[in-house]
Write a protein that holds these residues in place. Sequence first.
Motif, PDB file in Angstrom:
ATOM      1  N   GLN A 171      43.040  33.535  61.579  1.00  0.00           N
ATOM      2  CA  GLN A 171      44.056  32.849  62.381  1.00  0.00           C
ATOM      3  C   GLN A 171      44.952  33.848  63.087  1.00  0.00           C
ATOM      4  OE1 GLN A 171      44.210  29.383  62.906  1.00  0.00           O
ATOM      5  NE2 GLN A 171      45.505  30.158  64.547  1.00  0.00           N
ATOM      6  N   GLU A 172      45.310  34.934  62.410  1.00  0.00           N
ATOM      7  CA  GLU A 172      46.123  35.984  63.040  1.00  0.00           C
ATOM      8  C   GLU A 172      45.378  36.594  64.219  1.00  0.00           C
ATOM      9  OE1 GLU A 172      47.915  39.017  60.585  1.00  0.00           O
ATOM     10  OE2 GLU A 172      48.125  37.583  58.933  1.00  0.00           O
ATOM     11  N   GLN A 222      47.284  35.078  72.739  1.00  0.00           N
ATOM     12  CA  GLN A 222      48.453  35.666  73.375  1.00  0.00           C
ATOM     13  C   GLN A 222      48.021  36.670  74.455  1.00  0.00           C
ATOM     14  OE1 GLN A 222      51.033  37.910  70.773  1.00  0.00           O
ATOM     15  NE2 GLN A 222      52.761  37.692  72.160  1.00  0.00           N
ATOM     16  N   ASP A 234      45.297  34.074  67.090  1.00  0.00           N
ATOM     17  CA  ASP A 234      46.611  34.020  67.733  1.00  0.00           C
ATOM     18  C   ASP A 234      46.824  35.225  68.656  1.00  0.00           C
ATOM     19  OD1 ASP A 234      47.096  31.662  66.373  1.00  0.00           O
ATOM     20  OD2 ASP A 234      48.367  32.611  64.838  1.00  0.00           O
TER      21      ASP A 234
END
Length: 61
Positions: free
Chosen positions: A14-15, A22, A18
């Motif tokens: 998930q990191e 971005q 993300d």
Amino acid sequence: MSTRTMNSPSPEGQEQLDALRQAVGKVLDKKRRLGQYAVTWQDGKPVVQGEDAPGADDDAR
């Protein structure tokens, strides 16, 4: 064995997701500000967006 499904990434995944979202958002914003076209994916097909997109002036002919 993990109970995660294919729709829920691990916390590390998930990191990473993300960070990628971005980064892509920043690049798309930069291209928009510079007046450059971008190719994105929408409804299962590639979509070319922007004033200088190939074929953007085809309707003017």
